[in-house]
Design a protein around this motif. Sequence first.
Motif, PDB file in Angstrom:
ATOM      1  N   ILE A 273       0.820  -1.211   0.000  1.00  0.00           N
ATOM      2  CA  ILE A 273       0.000   0.000   0.000  1.00  0.00           C
ATOM      3  C   ILE A 273       0.855   1.262   0.000  1.00  0.00           C
ATOM      4  CG2 ILE A 273      -0.252   0.072   2.533  1.00  0.00           C
ATOM      5  CD1 ILE A 273      -3.176   1.051   1.975  1.00  0.00           C
ATOM      6  N   GLN A 276       2.051   1.733  -3.489  1.00  0.00           N
ATOM      7  CA  GLN A 276       0.914   2.196  -4.289  1.00  0.00           C
ATOM      8  C   GLN A 276       0.704   3.699  -4.107  1.00  0.00           C
ATOM      9  OE1 GLN A 276      -2.266  -0.313  -2.887  1.00  0.00           O
ATOM     10  NE2 GLN A 276      -1.640  -2.075  -4.122  1.00  0.00           N
ATOM     11  N   ASN A 277       0.827   4.168  -2.856  1.00  0.00           N
ATOM     12  CA  ASN A 277       0.668   5.602  -2.588  1.00  0.00           C
ATOM     13  C   ASN A 277       1.755   6.414  -3.279  1.00  0.00           C
ATOM     14  OD1 ASN A 277      -1.588   5.232  -0.984  1.00  0.00           O
ATOM     15  ND2 ASN A 277      -0.428   5.142   0.929  1.00  0.00           N
ATOM     16  N   GLU A 288      -2.816  -4.374  -8.594  1.00  0.00           N
ATOM     17  CA  GLU A 288      -2.506  -5.495  -7.717  1.00  0.00           C
ATOM     18  C   GLU A 288      -1.950  -6.653  -8.560  1.00  0.00           C
ATOM     19  OE1 GLU A 288      -2.923  -5.975  -4.389  1.00  0.00           O
ATOM     20  OE2 GLU A 288      -3.832  -4.035  -3.876  1.00  0.00           O
TER      21      GLU A 288
END
Length: 302
Positions: A273, A276-277, A288
């Motif tokens: 995550i 991803q940020n 994903e």
Amino acid sequence: MIVFESFRERLASTLESIESDILNLWRKTDLTEFRNDPHSQFFVVTHPYRWKPLPIEHKAAQARLLAQYRHWFELFQRCHAQHSGDVQTDIAETNTRILGAIELQSDWGTAATFEENRLRLKETFDSFRSFLQQHITDGKDFVVVPDTNALLITSDPARYADVVDSSRFRFIIVPTVLAELDELKRTRSAQSVGEKAEKAIRIIKGLRKQGSVLDGVKVAKTITVQMIPTEPRLADLPSWLDADNKDDRIIASTLEIQGAQPSATVVLVTDDINLQNKAEMAFLPWAEPPEPLAKVTTAVAI
């Protein structure tokens, strides 16, 4: 089906938003005309029109807009770093004009009315829009960049066709990911993780039998698998990237790939995550990893 907004598309849409926000900022103030005092013995030669100071309650919005634009420009500049000196000069001059517009700087180019200044601002933004238009292509070329976790989950490049909903793409493995796989294989701090890393490395090494992985080898006829041997040059990349952070080096390598192929949609594949940020911050689309294929079990009759 996931619809990816490419790096170029994200740059273009954010540029439109920034232009709109500048106009909204201008609406919070007004233009004034400088006039010499007819009774004074001094005559001042200066530009006739200028913006009034922005009211204090709108200063925070101006600061946010400045930060947003500077972040945008760092990413835009990276895609055009290889252009000639005269092009770099044009980019720098356009950047200066846009910064001046946000900061409500006045000069000989400041016009008497809001509408005249709006048209001049549009001309300035059109300069950057023309650069982004150069990267538009008829088709959609995909580049898939997996992180380490993605390869531990699914190491077969062909399985990533589900990620981009296309059977034709480039699958690029960056040096930070290769180094992490080697480290996981050697340490085997968790046996299952070490085994997955070893499997991924075995598949990657097997590709060498088909040709040069630096130039790219074909898998399943339509997928080109390639490895990058060198670490990214962070000096040429956004200032917020940290060379000592592995995630940042993956982002940096992905941005270099994007810069080399500006018309392609470069998709970072990760289930992390935080990464991803960071991809979101870098205007990079992410996805994903594909689910691993279920193991087939055979029933034994007794």
